[in-house]
Motif scaffolding. Structure first.
Motif, mmCIF file in Angstrom:
data_model
loop_
_atom_site.group_PDB
_atom_site.id
_atom_site.type_symbol
_atom_site.label_atom_id
_atom_site.label_comp_id
_atom_site.label_asym_id
_atom_site.label_seq_id
_atom_site.Cartn_x
_atom_site.Cartn_y
_atom_site.Cartn_z
ATOM 1 N N ALA A 1 0.848 -1.188 0.000
ATOM 2 C CA ALA A 1 0.000 0.000 0.000
ATOM 3 C C ALA A 1 0.883 1.236 0.000
ATOM 4 O O ALA A 1 2.055 1.180 0.391
ATOM 5 N N VAL A 2 0.329 2.325 -0.456
ATOM 6 C CA VAL A 2 0.969 3.632 -0.287
ATOM 7 C C VAL A 2 0.032 4.474 0.567
ATOM 8 O O VAL A 2 -1.194 4.354 0.472
ATOM 9 N N ILE A 3 0.619 5.303 1.420
ATOM 10 C CA ILE A 3 -0.167 6.101 2.359
ATOM 11 C C ILE A 3 0.175 7.570 2.209
ATOM 12 O O ILE A 3 1.353 7.936 2.110
ATOM 13 N N PHE A 4 -0.851 8.411 2.153
ATOM 14 C CA PHE A 4 -0.662 9.853 2.241
ATOM 15 C C PHE A 4 -1.418 10.334 3.465
ATOM 16 O O PHE A 4 -2.600 10.046 3.633
ATOM 17 N N SER A 5 -0.724 11.081 4.345
ATOM 18 C CA SER A 5 -1.363 11.694 5.504
ATOM 19 C C SER A 5 -0.882 13.135 5.601
ATOM 20 O O SER A 5 0.135 13.493 4.991
ATOM 21 N N PRO A 6 -1.577 13.993 6.345
ATOM 22 C CA PRO A 6 -1.150 15.397 6.448
ATOM 23 C C PRO A 6 0.303 15.565 6.875
ATOM 24 O O PRO A 6 0.966 16.517 6.456
ATOM 25 N N SER A 7 0.814 14.649 7.684
ATOM 26 C CA SER A 7 2.206 14.759 8.130
ATOM 27 C C SER A 7 3.191 14.580 6.978
ATOM 28 O O SER A 7 4.362 14.947 7.089
ATOM 29 N N ASP A 8 2.716 14.032 5.849
ATOM 30 C CA ASP A 8 3.602 13.807 4.711
ATOM 31 C C ASP A 8 4.004 15.094 4.012
ATOM 32 O O ASP A 8 4.893 15.081 3.153
ATOM 33 N N LEU A 9 3.376 16.207 4.356
ATOM 34 C CA LEU A 9 3.852 17.486 3.831
ATOM 35 C C LEU A 9 5.286 17.739 4.278
ATOM 36 O O LEU A 9 6.043 18.458 3.614
ATOM 37 N N GLU A 10 5.665 17.113 5.426
ATOM 38 C CA GLU A 10 7.025 17.269 5.925
ATOM 39 C C GLU A 10 8.043 16.563 5.032
ATOM 40 O O GLU A 10 9.230 16.864 5.089
ATOM 41 N N ILE A 11 7.589 15.609 4.214
ATOM 42 C CA ILE A 11 8.508 14.982 3.266
ATOM 43 C C ILE A 11 9.051 16.031 2.311
ATOM 44 O O ILE A 11 10.231 16.040 1.957
ATOM 45 N N ILE A 12 8.195 16.948 1.928
ATOM 46 C CA ILE A 12 8.581 17.998 0.996
ATOM 47 C C ILE A 12 9.177 19.195 1.725
ATOM 48 O O ILE A 12 10.219 19.727 1.322
ATOM 49 N N GLY B 1 7.647 26.880 -1.947
ATOM 50 C CA GLY B 1 6.351 26.310 -2.298
ATOM 51 C C GLY B 1 5.240 26.706 -1.348
ATOM 52 O O GLY B 1 5.440 26.828 -0.140
ATOM 53 N N SER B 2 4.040 26.904 -1.884
ATOM 54 C CA SER B 2 2.857 27.142 -1.058
ATOM 55 C C SER B 2 2.414 25.832 -0.419
ATOM 56 O O SER B 2 2.895 24.751 -0.798
ATOM 57 N N GLN B 3 1.493 25.904 0.532
ATOM 58 C CA GLN B 3 0.989 24.677 1.161
ATOM 59 C C GLN B 3 0.307 23.786 0.135
ATOM 60 O O GLN B 3 0.434 22.563 0.179
ATOM 61 N N GLY B 4 -0.417 24.418 -0.797
ATOM 62 C CA GLY B 4 -1.071 23.632 -1.839
ATOM 63 C C GLY B 4 -0.072 22.941 -2.743
ATOM 64 O O GLY B 4 -0.267 21.792 -3.146
ATOM 65 N N GLN B 5 1.027 23.614 -3.069
ATOM 66 C CA GLN B 5 2.062 23.011 -3.903
ATOM 67 C C GLN B 5 2.773 21.886 -3.165
ATOM 68 O O GLN B 5 3.077 20.841 -3.755
ATOM 69 N N LYS B 6 3.039 22.084 -1.876
ATOM 70 C CA LYS B 6 3.682 21.030 -1.092
ATOM 71 C C LYS B 6 2.780 19.805 -0.986
ATOM 72 O O LYS B 6 3.244 18.666 -1.085
ATOM 73 N N ARG B 7 1.492 20.047 -0.778
ATOM 74 C CA ARG B 7 0.549 18.935 -0.696
ATOM 75 C C ARG B 7 0.481 18.197 -2.035
ATOM 76 O O ARG B 7 0.482 16.967 -2.087
ATOM 77 N N SER B 8 0.433 18.954 -3.122
ATOM 78 C CA SER B 8 0.373 18.341 -4.454
ATOM 79 C C SER B 8 1.656 17.580 -4.760
ATOM 80 O O SER B 8 1.631 16.503 -5.374
ATOM 81 N N ALA B 9 2.813 18.127 -4.344
ATOM 82 C CA ALA B 9 4.093 17.453 -4.572
ATOM 83 C C ALA B 9 4.171 16.155 -3.778
ATOM 84 O O ALA B 9 4.617 15.116 -4.294
#
Length: 355
Positions: free
Chosen positions: A112-123, A271-279
């Protein structure tokens, strides 16, 4: 990879829940603190990885209960499999009713792959976040990588201890040769695996981000290493004097990073928050494509609170352009998914499915 059904009992705030999802898109919505993320988290644990929310197994057990249980029936390569995790003092995992020596033994069985709000920290966060993402992704595909990573980290810890104690006992420097050899041996494997994974991801990353941004922006990624694989052991020897002053090992893949750029500009810095989330989302979806390329089938896609800070156009892309893989999306506002063309919608209230 398809989930046929999922159940949990006394898991987090959920007393008992049974879910039979659609083969495609599944939306789980409800107010905060009702159990949406708990469902996603429970599914994720069957990858053999740790939770993306907590480090302690006791946090999984419903308040006032002594034991929690989660179960998964799924199809992998067309074969039906059954997995179960019991949580008491620790997690105990079972596959097809056979007890496993460790929950990590599930790695490679259910992907599986997981995306969670904390994953913005990856970027946008520290380099360790990007390394951890990459290492977890590789570990799912190649369980032997986990052993190399564990051995590497242990050798670095031992080397750090020696260089810290050197001023008290110079004779212990002879031990450095052994640990540096182990660091170099495993470090070369880690760097090579990370570079290979990133190169495979980049085949899809740009196109996925382009789709999210309607072709208005371009995302690229580059692995930043402080040392070439073949030079690692030599660089460790050369850095001894400096490292003895700093007390840490300054050379090796534990110091590497990944640089993400949108239209040539650092996403982390500009990057904006939206760009970080999209990335971050593009990175996770490209990971799914890599898994498909290597294993021959798509993983299950788990997207927790992915709709926040995405404009309607990007929301529509997420809902209707993730093809060929079973997906689960959590959100609070049902209006975010009004444009869903195909799939199932589940409302969660107080840890129960209401429809």
């Amino acid at each position: 990879m398809k989930i046929e059904n999922f159940y949990c009992k006394n898991f987090r705030n959920i007393e008992e829940l049974f879910l039979s999802p659609d083969d495609g898109m599944n939306v789980i919505y409800g107010d905060n603190a009702n159990g949406k993320t708990n469902i996603i988290e429970g599914m994720w644990l069957f990858t053999g990885a740790k939770s993306f929310r907590t480090k302690t197994d006791s946090a999984f057990i419903r308040l006032g209960r002594k034991k929690a249980e989660i179960g998964l029936n799924f199809f992998s390569s067309g074969i039906k499999k059954e997995a179960k995790i019991e949580i008491e003092n620790r997690r105990n995992a079972f596959l097809n009713e056979n007890a496993l020596s460790s929950p990590s033994m599930l790695a490679g069985e259910f992907n599986a792959v997981i995306f969670s709000p904390s994953d913005l920290e990856i970027i946008g966060g520290a380099p360790a976040m990007r390394r951890n993402f990459t290492d977890t992704a590789i570990g799912q595909l190649y369980p032997s990588f986990i052993s190399s990573l564990r051995n590497y980290k242990r050798a670095v810890i031992q080397r750090n201890k020696i260089i810290k104690d050197f001023k008290f006992d110079a004779s212990i420097s002879v031990l450095l040769d052994s640990f540096e050899k182990e660091i170099a041996e495993n470090g070369r494997k880690i760097i090579a695996a990370r570079k290979k994974f990133l190169e495979l991801s980049k085949q899809y990353l740009t196109d996925i981000y382009s789709g999210l941004s309607s072709g208005k922006e371009e995302l690229c990624a580059e692995y930043i290493s402080n040392c070439k694989e073949e030079e690692l052991e030599e660089k460790l020897v050369l850095s001894r004097k400096e490292d003895m002053f700093s007390g840490i090992t300054t050379v090796g893949p534990h110091r590497d990073d990944i640089d993400f750029k949108i239209n040539g500009m650092s996403v982390r810095t500009y990057g904006s928050q939206g760009q970080k989330r999209s990335a971050a989302l593009s990175l996770k979806l490209s990971q799914a494509e890599v898994i498909k390329k290597i294993t021959g089938e798509y993983p299950v896609c788990l997207l927790d609170d992915v709709m926040s800070e995405l404009d309607p156009q990007r929301q529509n892309y997420v809902l209707n352009h993730i093809k060929d893989m079973q997906s689960f999306i959590t959100c609070c506002d049902p209006s975010n998914v009004k444009n869903l063309k195909k799939g199932r919608i589940f409302r969660i209230e107080n840890g129960s499915v209401k429809n």
